[in-house]
Motif scaffolding. Structure first.
Motif, PDB file in Angstrom:
ATOM      1  N   UNK A 275       0.832  -1.204   0.000  1.00 44.75           N
ATOM      2  CA  UNK A 275       0.000   0.000   0.000  1.00 44.75           C
ATOM      3  C   UNK A 275       0.868   1.257   0.000  1.00 44.75           C
ATOM      4  N   UNK A 276       1.976   1.210   0.741  1.00 46.02           N
ATOM      5  CA  UNK A 276       2.845   2.390   0.792  1.00 46.02           C
ATOM      6  C   UNK A 276       3.399   2.687  -0.597  1.00 46.02           C
TER       7      UNK A 276
ATOM      8  N   UNK B  25       1.103   6.698  -6.752  1.00 42.98           N
ATOM      9  CA  UNK B  25      -0.061   7.480  -7.174  1.00 42.98           C
ATOM     10  C   UNK B  25       0.171   8.964  -7.004  1.00 42.98           C
ATOM     11  N   UNK B  26       1.160   9.345  -6.178  1.00 42.79           N
ATOM     12  CA  UNK B  26       1.477  10.766  -6.048  1.00 42.79           C
ATOM     13  C   UNK B  26       2.502  11.183  -7.094  1.00 42.79           C
TER      14      UNK B  26
ATOM     15  N   UNK C  38       6.300   8.587  16.272  1.00 41.95           N
ATOM     16  CA  UNK C  38       6.894   9.810  15.699  1.00 41.95           C
ATOM     17  C   UNK C  38       7.191  10.826  16.799  1.00 41.95           C
TER      18      UNK C  38
ATOM     19  N   UNK D  78       0.624  13.491 -11.023  1.00 35.36           N
ATOM     20  CA  UNK D  78       0.369  14.714 -10.276  1.00 35.36           C
ATOM     21  C   UNK D  78      -0.995  15.279 -10.653  1.00 35.36           C
TER      22      UNK D  78
ATOM     23  N   UNK E  99      -5.001   9.754  -6.823  1.00 33.82           N
ATOM     24  CA  UNK E  99      -5.770   8.543  -6.552  1.00 33.82           C
ATOM     25  C   UNK E  99      -5.911   8.318  -5.047  1.00 33.82           C
TER      26      UNK E  99
ATOM     27  N   UNK F 170      -7.165   5.248  -2.365  1.00 34.53           N
ATOM     28  CA  UNK F 170      -7.360   3.796  -2.431  1.00 34.53           C
ATOM     29  C   UNK F 170      -8.476   3.327  -1.509  1.00 34.53           C
TER      30      UNK F 170
ATOM     31  N   UNK G 281      -4.309   4.332   3.371  1.00 34.61           N
ATOM     32  CA  UNK G 281      -2.906   3.907   3.398  1.00 34.61           C
ATOM     33  C   UNK G 281      -1.961   5.063   3.651  1.00 34.61           C
ATOM     34  N   UNK G 282      -2.118   5.738   4.821  1.00 31.73           N
ATOM     35  CA  UNK G 282      -1.135   6.795   5.120  1.00 31.73           C
ATOM     36  C   UNK G 282       0.244   6.180   5.345  1.00 31.73           C
ATOM     37  N   UNK G 283       1.280   6.968   5.083  1.00 27.45           N
ATOM     38  CA  UNK G 283       2.636   6.500   5.361  1.00 27.45           C
ATOM     39  C   UNK G 283       2.861   6.489   6.869  1.00 27.45           C
TER      40      UNK G 283
ATOM     41  N   UNK H 135       4.578  11.399  10.239  1.00 27.46           N
ATOM     42  CA  UNK H 135       3.675  12.326  10.913  1.00 27.46           C
ATOM     43  C   UNK H 135       2.623  12.824   9.925  1.00 27.46           C
TER      44      UNK H 135
ATOM     45  N   UNK I 210       4.689  15.184   1.745  1.00 25.35           N
ATOM     46  CA  UNK I 210       5.516  14.201   1.028  1.00 25.35           C
ATOM     47  C   UNK I 210       5.527  14.464  -0.475  1.00 25.35           C
ATOM     48  N   UNK I 211       4.335  14.589  -1.070  1.00 26.75           N
ATOM     49  CA  UNK I 211       4.238  14.792  -2.520  1.00 26.75           C
ATOM     50  C   UNK I 211       4.937  16.054  -2.973  1.00 26.75           C
TER      51      UNK I 211
ATOM     52  N   UNK J 203      -3.633  14.286   1.265  1.00 26.85           N
ATOM     53  CA  UNK J 203      -2.303  14.041   0.700  1.00 26.85           C
ATOM     54  C   UNK J 203      -2.356  14.140  -0.821  1.00 26.85           C
ATOM     55  N   UNK J 204      -3.460  13.601  -1.373  1.00 27.04           N
ATOM     56  CA  UNK J 204      -3.657  13.642  -2.822  1.00 27.04           C
ATOM     57  C   UNK J 204      -3.884  15.078  -3.288  1.00 27.04           C
TER      58      UNK J 204
ATOM     59  N   UNK K 155      -0.779  17.842  -3.918  1.00 29.68           N
ATOM     60  CA  UNK K 155       0.005  18.017  -5.136  1.00 29.68           C
ATOM     61  C   UNK K 155      -0.805  18.717  -6.220  1.00 29.68           C
TER      62      UNK K 155
END
Lengths: 872, 304
Positions: free
Chosen positions: A734-735, A741-742, A872, B125, B129, B131, B135-137, B140, B147-148, B212-213, B216
């Motif tokens: 998933x990661x 996807x980004x 974290x 970009x 998407x 999901x 599914x966060x990383x 934090x 991140x993006x 998060x999507x 970007x």
């Protein structure tokens, strides 16, 4: 709320208080008896000890218990650590009272330990009878079951059989002792099972304990008692049997008292079981410790001859541990269910332990006495005969603290506090002064850093450079002082200062620490340490910073206790503490760099003298009675591990990434996998032969440190590869999807998502592998050269040379043979190269310590990465 | 209007007949008719004869559809009908599956995304998407959002950037705040941006993934059953959010839940077994008066 989950308070009434305290104290006496008996079994103290010898033991015990209970109670009173359970408090106070009372008895009467044991058991027995009868007559409100139960009954029947048989055997002839035994079993079994629980589980215990007490007090079985059974070459003596009686007596009493304390019934059984398990766990740990102790005892006298450490240095080293312990103790203990008491006692145990130690150390400094342990060790004399030498390991009352001893723990603490403080961004108002300081600090800091680099490159050939450098150091220290005082100005600007000018604190303190740190590095490059009279400017500013940090921390803590913005004040308090530690680090660095001790009045920060460990810190002395040390071997092993890791870890992890992330899983990866597995189980001597045949002819044709590093690296490689692959595979897809996807590229994804998530697993592999290679002997004999006669440690850092032609960098030290710990053990013990056997055992002990240290580094970093993933 | 109804009835009859009697050609023509959705303005995404095979499995058959800008398009259908496969074709996530074989054309604002010269980074970009499972990383909240932008070089942080005077901390904060506000999560997490994202509840995690999507700055947002792993309250929050997002973004959402599709979407495409797009029209039309008998059966619960 059902009875089983009722909180303790439900059953606590005011008139039951005396009963509770009485039983808590009985439990405490039981625990004390148990610990003393273990000490007697382990021959730490002899049964016949009395007078001064016993006084000393009890004085130490009193100090330990006072420190433990005192620090915990103090922290509880200050509300730093919560101790809610009345049971924990009761047993703690009971321990204190019982210890002090026993100490007083020992001092006043001068009894022998064995008599004291008898008295303790007698007291236990009497209290139990009292508690049982109080419950039976209904003077205390209890919930006993109808019977103590079959299991308890069987245990006591067994004990009864033993007592009956022993008594019968002493007075009757022939097999009649069996009849007496059965009689005893019946008596105790029936006595336990038939009456109500409160009688059934107190009176039999009291009877057993009373029998033990009687046997000991009448001298029927004393220290001189011997039993030599037929058919055995050895026998049993009172020296072991009496402590065992006390051990079991105390265990029984604590169990019974715990049942009484929890008012019998289900809760009583649980508390009783908990106590027995707790004491058993203590015994297990003690047994394990003594096994390790036995293993290392052969080398310990040699390894630790002449070890000395100043009490204040030890106290400094305790500081990080205290922070850890307090952190642990602050964790919430869960719900207020009654058995939270158990968890609480585990939580506060470390704080208590550190408290004990600290009290002992402070006592040493105040009284000026040395805590020493005298022993002798043997070395090989001229005629290869064993020569015993008297030596002593000591904690001295010295108030000097080693520069590095100060710098390392405080640096760790400074970083720790700083990381735990949350950001104060956007809190309070932004004044023009703040802006100016915020702009000035990086400018000045960068300027000083550039000057440092310039001085490193240019050196101080001209006098004018020294003058300029001195000016720079003074300016840097002054700027640091200014920034630090700026932080203090948040306090002076009224009662709301800490809130309104919240950002003064982080900006000022961090600025002050940074500037002074850069200045401290500039100083040795300019080779000056300017000051007024005997006071150098850098340590003076550092002391000022320590004070300011402490003041800020206290002010913020007070403000928080008055109520207010928790986050801001807690952060400021942590920043204050961080600054205190940071400035102390600089103090240590200053002393280390300039070599001049810093006198602080009550204490001194010195470069040498507060810690001495001859075996590890001295080099090998080829001949003569003076034993010398194994410093070159320690350094050799450390370099081998470092070299092998730098070679194998990047390669292994890189290969794992390639095999897992980039190429398709198929026959190729299967072949690689089989090959790595096979490589991992290849005998190490084969690696050695490979190194000797292939590497050495190509590396200057001599056995060398570099060849050792490479061979060990090859051994480490497969394990790192295998574990890294597993770790990377277990990172959820998933990661990767989310990152793709980004629009993030595969490599970026691996670098910033996959590898951090796989890090704990990778480190686990490295820990295992390093543990293996650090103790590897066979390949090193072949490629490193197992010489003991290396008087000098490999100076790898100081031997780098830059060349004008390929390979451009050359290091003479890694091209030479050197010593390592495992080969040193092999040489002394198996091959009989110079040195006594105990030297080999000592080396083995040091090797264990080195491996343990590497483990702990690995475990700490794994925990760090895991935390980073989870919290974290 | 009455004419259309008549036509529909005839069409329905002929389909049911053709199920037994052949006439594949007319069926094909009907399907083309039913899946041709007319709207004003140029399509944001235009799909032409898209076919996907997973190995030998023909997962998507000749799908053509145009998706209008700034609206919610729902893709519904039974399990295994190819709707998720279709969605993953729109930002080329199927490229990541080695055995997938894709033919046909997908145009984003008139430019072909399956062109070999397409910049995948740029495409993804623009087409973000979300999901099925949140599914966060394991980072934090702040780092999840930034991140993006960070990886695309839009903002720079860290020690090196600070030394070079290029620290974009304020911009980062701005992006984080904007994205979280857009995803209706700001109120709940503004005081713990530096906590681990995995500590959030499932619904919050999913909104974090949406944020998060959004960080970007995409034009199209693809959502693959974004609420299927969530409880009803979290689901309704996500649904409200989707409707709000449609004001600025083109949203394509796959869902199993027909009520959900009816509630949130402007137009609905129905995929049925075998990877066929059977009908595509205004949501009201699909749910109240579908052309195809099979779609009606599916929607009324007779099948699927």
């Amino acid at each position: 709320m059902s009875e089983g989950y009722a909180t303790e308070e439900t059953f606590t009434t005011a008139d039951a208080d005396a009963y509770d305290r009485w039983l808590d104290t009985t439990i405490a006496v039981g625990i004390l008896g148990f610990v003393l008996a273990m000490a007697a079994v382990g021959q730490v103290v002899t049964l016949t000890a009395s007078g001064d010898a016993l006084n000393g033991v009890f004085l130490t015990l009193s100090a330990v218990v006072t420190g433990a209970v005192g620090l915990t109670a103090g922290l509880a009173a200050l509300n730093v650590v919560a101790v809610e359970s009345r049971r924990v408090r009761g047993v703690g106070l009971g321990l204190l009272a019982a210890t002090l009372l026993l100490t007083a008895v020992v001092y006043a009467t001068g009894v022998q330990l064995v008599t004291l044991f008898g008295l303790v058991l007698l007291v236990d027995s009497v209290s139990l009878v009292g508690a049982g009868i109080a419950s039976w007559t209904g003077s205390v409100d209890t919930q006993p079951n109808a019977s103590a139960g079959i299991l308890t009954g069987s245990v006591f029947a067994l004990v009864g059989f033993g007592i009956g048989a022993a008594v019968g055997g002493a007075f009757l002839d022939g097999p009649l002792y069996l009849v007496a035994g059965l009689l005893g079993a019946a008596l105790f079994g029936v006595g336990t099972i038939v009456p109500r629980e409160d009688i059934g589980s107190t009176l039999p215990t009291a009877a057993v304990t009373a029998v033990f007490a009687a046997v000991i007090l009448t001298g029927a079985i004393g220290p001189d008692w011997q039993w030599l059974p037929e058919g055995l070459s050895g026998g049993f003596s009172g020296v072991i049997v009496v402590p065992l009686f006390v051990l079991f007596g105390s265990l029984f009493t604590s169990w019974s008292a715990a049942k009484c304390r929890a008012r019998f019934g289900a809760r009583g059984r649980q508390y009783g079981a908990f106590l027995v398990i707790y004491l058993n766990a203590v015994m297990m740990v003690a047994v394990m410790v003594s096994i390790v102790f036995f293993v290392v005892s052969r080398g310990v006298t040699y390894a630790f001859h002449g070890v000395q450490i100043g009490a204040l240095s030890l106290l400094v080293l305790l500081a990080p541990l205290l922070v850890l312990a307090i952190n642990r103790a602050r964790n919430p203990s869960g719900t207020s269910e009654w058995h939270s008491a158990a968890r609480q006692s585990f939580r506060i145990a470390p704080v208590a332990a550190i408290g004990s130690l600290a009290v002992v150390l402070v006592g040493l400094i105040v009284t000026g006495e040395t805590l020493d342990y005298a022993f002798e060790y043997t070395v090989l004399g001229d005629g290869r005969e064993e020569v015993p030498i008297d030596t002593v390991a000591a904690i001295t009352p010295e108030t000097a603290v080693g520069a590095w001893v100060l710098a390392f723990p405080t640096l760790i603490l400074a970083v720790y506090f700083f990381r735990n403080a949350s950001s104060l961004r956007g809190v309070g108002t932004r004044s023009p002064t703040l802006e100016r300081v915020q702009q000035a600090v990086p400018l000045v800091g960068t300027g000083l850093a550039l000057a440092t680099i310039a001085y490193v490159l240019v050196g101080t050939g001209f006098p004018v450079l020294v003058t300029v450098g001195t000016g720079l150091v003074v300016a840097g220290a002054a700027a640091a002082a200014g920034a630090t005082l700026f932080a203090l100005s948040a306090l002076t600007s009224g009662p709301e200062g800490l809130l309104d000018n919240a950002q003064y604190v982080p900006v000022g303190l961090a600025g002050g620490v940074t500037l002074l740190a850069v200045t401290a590095f500039l100083e040795p490059t300019v080779t000056v340490s300017p000051g007024v009279g005997p006071i150098d400017i850098v340590p003076a500013v550092a002391l000022l910073g320590v004070l300011v940090g402490a003041v800020v921390a206290v002010a913020a803590a007070v403000a928080r206790n008055r109520g207010g913005d928790d986050r801001v004040f807690v952060s400021q308090a942590l920043l204050g503490l961080s600054a205190v530690c940071g400035f102390l680090t600089i103090l240590g660095l200053h002393a280390a760099f300039t070599g001049a001790p810093v006198d602080l009045g009550v204490a001194t920060v010195a470069n040498v003298g507060s810690f001495d460990w001859p075996f590890v810190m001295q080099s090998y002395v080829p001949l003569g009675i003076e034993p010398g040390g194994i410093y070159p071997a320690v350094i050799g092993t450390v370099w081998l591990v470092v070299g092998a890791s730098t070679f194998a870890i990047p390669l292994g992890v890189g290969a794992a990434v390639f095999l897992t992330e980039y190429i398709e899983q198929g026959s190729f990866t299967a072949v690689v996998e089989t090959a790595t597995n096979a490589l991992w189980s290849t005998p190490s001597v084969v690696f050695g032969l490979f190194g000797a045949a292939l590497l050495i002819p190509r590396l200057g044709d001599q056995r060398s440190l570099l060849a050792g590093m490479l061979v060990l690296g090859f051994m480490l490689l497969p394990l790192v590869l295998i574990t890294s692959r597993e770790a990377i595979k277990s990172v959820p897809d998933e990661y990767r999807d989310a990152s793709a996807a980004l629009g993030v590229s595969r490599w970026e994804t691996i670098r910033s998502v996959v590898l951090p998530a796989a890090m704990p697993g990778v480190i686990t592999g490295v820990i295992l592998g390093v543990g293996r290679i650090a103790g590897e002997t066979a390949p090193l004999i072949l490629v490193l050269g197992s010489t003991l006669n290396t008087p000098n440690a490999a100076d790898v850092l100081g031997n780098f040379q830059l060349l004008s032609s390929a390979p451009f960098v050359f290091n003479g030290a890694v091209m030479e043979s050197t010593a390592a710990l495992p080969t040193g053990i092999w040489a002394t013990i198996a091959a009989g190269v110079s040195g006594s056997q105990s030297r080999g055992w000592g080396t083995a002990l040091v090797l264990l310590l080195v491996v343990l240290m590497l483990y702990s580094i690995g475990i700490v970093s794994r925990t760090y990465f895991r935390r980073k993933l989870n919290y974290e | 209007m009455s004419e259309t109804i008549t036509e529909t009835e005839t069409a329905t009859e002929s389909t049911t007949d053709s199920a037994q009697t052949t006439s594949g050609e007319s069926q094909e023509r009907l399907r083309e008719e039913w899946t041709h959705y007319r709207f004003d303005g140029p399509p944001k995404l235009s799909v032409e004869d898209l076919n996907v095979w997973y190995g030998d499995d023909h997962a998507l058959k000749d799908v053509s559809m145009d998706i209008p800008e700034k609206s919610v398009t729902a893709l519904i259908g039974p399990s295994g009908c190819g709707k998720s496969t279709f969605l993953r074709c729109l930002n080329r996530m199927n490229d990541r599956i080695n055995i997938a074989n894709i033919e046909g054309s997908v145009e984003l604002d008139g430019s072909e995304i399956y062109d070999p010269n397409t910049n995948l980074v740029e495409l993804r970009k623009r087409v973000g998407m979300v999901f099925q499972a949140p599914n966060p990383f394991p980072k934090s909240i702040r780092d999840n959002i930034s991140y993006g932008p960070r990886k695309h070089g839009d903002i720079e942080t860290g020690l090196l950037a600070r030394l070079l005077g290029r620290d974009d901390k304020d911009e980062e904060q701005e992006i984080v705040e904007r994205s979280l506000k857009q995803a209706a999560l700001w109120e709940e997490v503004s005081d713990r941006l530096d906590d681990n994202a995995l500590g959030l509840s499932g619904g919050q995690q999913q909104r974090l993934c949406i944020a998060r999507c959004l960080a970007v700055d995409p034009e199209v947002i693809l959502m693959d059953e974004p609420a299927s792993a969530l409880d009803p309250i979290a689901t309704s929050k996500i649904e409200d959010l989707i409707e709000e997002l449609a004001e600025d973004y083109t949203v394509v959402v796959v869902t199993h839940n027909m009520q959900q599709a009816a509630r949130i979407s402007d137009q609905t495409a129905v995929f049925l077994t075998g990877g066929e797009l059977v009908e595509y029209d205004d949501t009201d039309k699909i749910f109240e008066n579908p052309e195809s008998q099979r779609v009606e059966d599916y929607i009324t619960g007779k099948f699927g």
